[in-house]
Design a protein around this motif. Structure first.
Motif, short mmCIF file in Angstrom:
data_model
loop_
_atom_site.label_atom_id
_atom_site.label_comp_id
_atom_site.label_asym_id
_atom_site.label_seq_id
_atom_site.Cartn_x
_atom_site.Cartn_y
_atom_site.Cartn_z
N LEU A 101 16.83 -49.66 77.57
CA LEU A 101 17.52 -48.41 77.86
C LEU A 101 17.89 -47.66 76.58
N ASP A 102 18.25 -48.37 75.52
CA ASP A 102 18.57 -47.71 74.26
C ASP A 102 17.41 -46.87 73.75
N ALA A 103 16.18 -47.34 74.01
CA ALA A 103 15.00 -46.60 73.56
C ALA A 103 14.79 -45.30 74.34
N LEU A 104 15.53 -45.14 75.44
CA LEU A 104 15.36 -43.95 76.29
C LEU A 104 16.50 -42.94 76.13
N VAL A 105 17.47 -43.27 75.31
CA VAL A 105 18.61 -42.37 75.10
C VAL A 105 18.11 -41.03 74.55
N GLY A 106 18.62 -39.94 75.11
CA GLY A 106 18.23 -38.61 74.67
C GLY A 106 17.10 -37.99 75.46
N LYS A 107 16.46 -38.76 76.33
CA LYS A 107 15.37 -38.24 77.14
C LYS A 107 15.91 -37.60 78.42
N ASP A 108 15.37 -36.43 78.77
CA ASP A 108 15.76 -35.77 80.02
C ASP A 108 15.18 -36.48 81.23
N SER A 109 14.06 -37.17 81.01
CA SER A 109 13.41 -37.93 82.08
C SER A 109 12.61 -39.06 81.45
N PHE A 110 12.31 -40.07 82.25
CA PHE A 110 11.45 -41.15 81.80
C PHE A 110 10.77 -41.77 83.00
N GLY B 297 3.61 -52.01 94.61
CA GLY B 297 4.39 -51.31 93.61
C GLY B 297 3.74 -49.99 93.22
N LEU B 298 4.52 -49.15 92.57
CA LEU B 298 4.04 -47.86 92.07
C LEU B 298 3.51 -48.00 90.65
N LYS B 299 2.51 -47.18 90.33
CA LYS B 299 2.01 -47.16 88.96
C LYS B 299 2.96 -46.40 88.04
N SER B 300 3.66 -45.42 88.59
CA SER B 300 4.61 -44.66 87.79
C SER B 300 5.62 -44.00 88.73
N LEU B 301 6.77 -43.64 88.19
CA LEU B 301 7.80 -42.93 88.95
C LEU B 301 8.74 -42.26 87.95
N THR B 302 8.63 -40.95 87.84
CA THR B 302 9.47 -40.22 86.90
C THR B 302 10.87 -40.05 87.47
N VAL B 303 11.86 -40.35 86.64
CA VAL B 303 13.27 -40.22 87.05
C VAL B 303 14.02 -39.43 85.99
N ALA B 304 15.12 -38.80 86.43
CA ALA B 304 16.05 -38.14 85.52
C ALA B 304 17.30 -39.00 85.45
N PRO B 305 17.70 -39.45 84.25
CA PRO B 305 18.84 -40.36 84.16
C PRO B 305 20.19 -39.68 84.17
N GLY B 306 20.20 -38.34 83.99
CA GLY B 306 21.50 -37.72 83.75
C GLY B 306 21.99 -38.17 82.39
N PRO B 307 23.27 -38.11 82.11
CA PRO B 307 23.77 -38.63 80.83
C PRO B 307 23.54 -40.14 80.76
N LEU B 308 22.76 -40.56 79.76
CA LEU B 308 22.47 -42.00 79.60
C LEU B 308 23.49 -42.59 78.64
N ALA B 309 24.40 -43.36 79.18
CA ALA B 309 25.51 -43.88 78.38
C ALA B 309 25.05 -44.97 77.42
#
Length: 417
Positions: free
Chosen positions: A148-157, A405-417
């Motif tokens: 999760l730390d590697a995803l901080v600052g992303k609007d989506s992942f 399972g899904l191959k991909s699924l884009t999500v928006a985390p909102g503020p990633l604490a």
């Protein structure tokens, strides 16, 4: 779901194709509404040693699945099964599957019965107990935090490719003792081997995987390590250790990653259940148990074959028939569960069959449970507004009869604490 042109034993089978893999539950409801009897099917997409066009029986009721899991007339020897795959797909054995390849990677405990199954499983029995797995919680917490730390600052992942798979790969590789630097190529090989790859690609990556695991096993022969690979290397011959390592690696991270993703998808589709869980993280262990029932990461069991004519649910299955058990369907059987399609994170129904049963129950079940608990706890605490971005009509499901399972699924985390 379409009827094929031929009519093999048992009448016209259902064709199970991409539409089924995307959403099997309408098919399961149709089978349930027509008596929930064992049903003849054709797998339109093959994988690994299962050829496309394989004709088989699909067992869906909780009672019948439980019966087959414990009845010794249903066997799992890969050497005995290979010619039956060919016979039940109308192909020559060499065209139905590469026996040499299968006998190396796939000749593991999941594809064998006692006494071989017992001998292959024995070195792992103490490693995957609930108590032994509980000691890995801190390691899992570090892995999920790094992910999760590697995803901080992303609007989506991508919840699959950026979170669930990297996290699950880290957990299973740390458990087995696979070097961190090798995880990306290992992941690519497994995706080929467990997917619907062309025979040439399947053979290539299976050979690469076998060679790589063989190197790791040989390096652990001195017994100086304290990981699973060392235990396998010092307890089994190299060929057996490679096959066992592959089975643990492939199934160990694929099912866990799928559970996190399809579990979150189920929660997103039921906002009240998601609200309850996000408001009270103490519900996570029970919610994981309910998600295992509601979103079984194993769609089908691995194959079984019938050694003699046997009646299941009022239907005679002939000797030599290939049989698949649908844990997903059994876990939504209205004869066993009240309102089975409903999800309730506050009232888990723990008598599910998500991990199978009998002697072939999933050895990694405690690891999978804890891994999912840590993942959901982290998502709840750090992604308070997590939501799905990918439109439902753009979901890309894996074409696999085994892993759902899904191959991909884009999500928006909102503020990633």
């Amino acid at each position: 779901m379409r009827e094929p042109n031929d009519t093999p034993r048992g009448g016209c089978p259902m064709e199970l194709d991409g539409e089924f893999y995307a959403d099997p539950y309408p098919v399961y409801r149709t089978i349930r509404d027509s008596g929930n009897k064992p049903t003849p099917v054709v797998l339109k997409t093959g994988m690994a040693y299962l050829p496309p066009g394989l004709k088989a029986w699909l067992v869906t009721s909780y009672e019948d699945v439980t019966f087959v899991l414990r009845d010794p007339r249903f066997r799992k020897s890969i050497d005995e099964a290979m010619p039956l795959f060919a016979a039940n797909s109308g192909r020559e054995q060499g065209a139905a599957g590469d026996r040499g390849r299968a006998s190396l990677l796939y000749d593991n405990m999941a594809n064998n019965d006692p006494p071989k199954h017992t001998r292959l499983r024995k070195p792992l029995n103490t490693i995957f107990t609930a108590r032994a797995v509980a000691a890995k919680r801190d390691d899992m917490h570090r892995a999920v935090t790094e992910t999760l730390d590697a995803l901080v600052g992303k609007d989506s992942f991508d919840l699959v490719q950026d979170f669930a798979l990297p996290y699950s790969v880290a957990v299973i590789c740390d458990t087995l003792g696979v070097p961190r630097a090798d995880r990306s190529r290992f992941h690519a090989w497994v995706q080929t081997i467990t997917g619907a790859a062309e025979p040439e690609a399947l053979r290539r990556d299976a050979d690469r995987m076998a060679s790589y695991l063989g190197e790791l096993i040989r390096a652990r022969r001195d017994g100086s390590g304290d990981d699973v690979l060392t235990q396998l290397a010092t307890s089994l011959d190299e060929r057996e250790a490679v096959a066992q390592a592959y089975a643990l690696l492939a199934a160990g991270y694929e099912t866990s990653a799928n559970l996190v993703v399809t579990g979150f998808l189920a929660l997103e589709r039921d906002p009240e259940q998601k609200r309850r869980l996000w408001a009270d993280p103490s519900l996570v262990p029970g919610a994981v148990e309910e998600l295992l029932r509601h979103q079984s990461p194993f769609n089908f069991s691995l194959y079984r074959y019938v050694t003699e004519t046997v009646e299941v649910g009022g239907v005679e299955l002939p000797a030599g028939a290939i049989v698949f058990l649908s844990f997903a369907a059994a876990n939504r059987d209205s004869a066993r569960f009240e309102d089975p399609d409903a999800l309730d994170v506050t009232a888990p129904r723990g008598e599910h069959l998500a991990f199978g049963g009998g002697i072939h129950n999933c050895i990694g079940k405690h690891l999978a449970r804890l891994e999912a608990e840590v993942a959901f706890d982290a998502l709840i605490r750090r992604c308070a507004d997590l939501s799905i971005v990918t439109p439902s009509d753009r979901f890309d499901w894996k074409a696999s009869p085994t892993f759902r399972g899904l191959k991909s699924l884009t999500v928006a985390p909102g503020p990633l604490a």
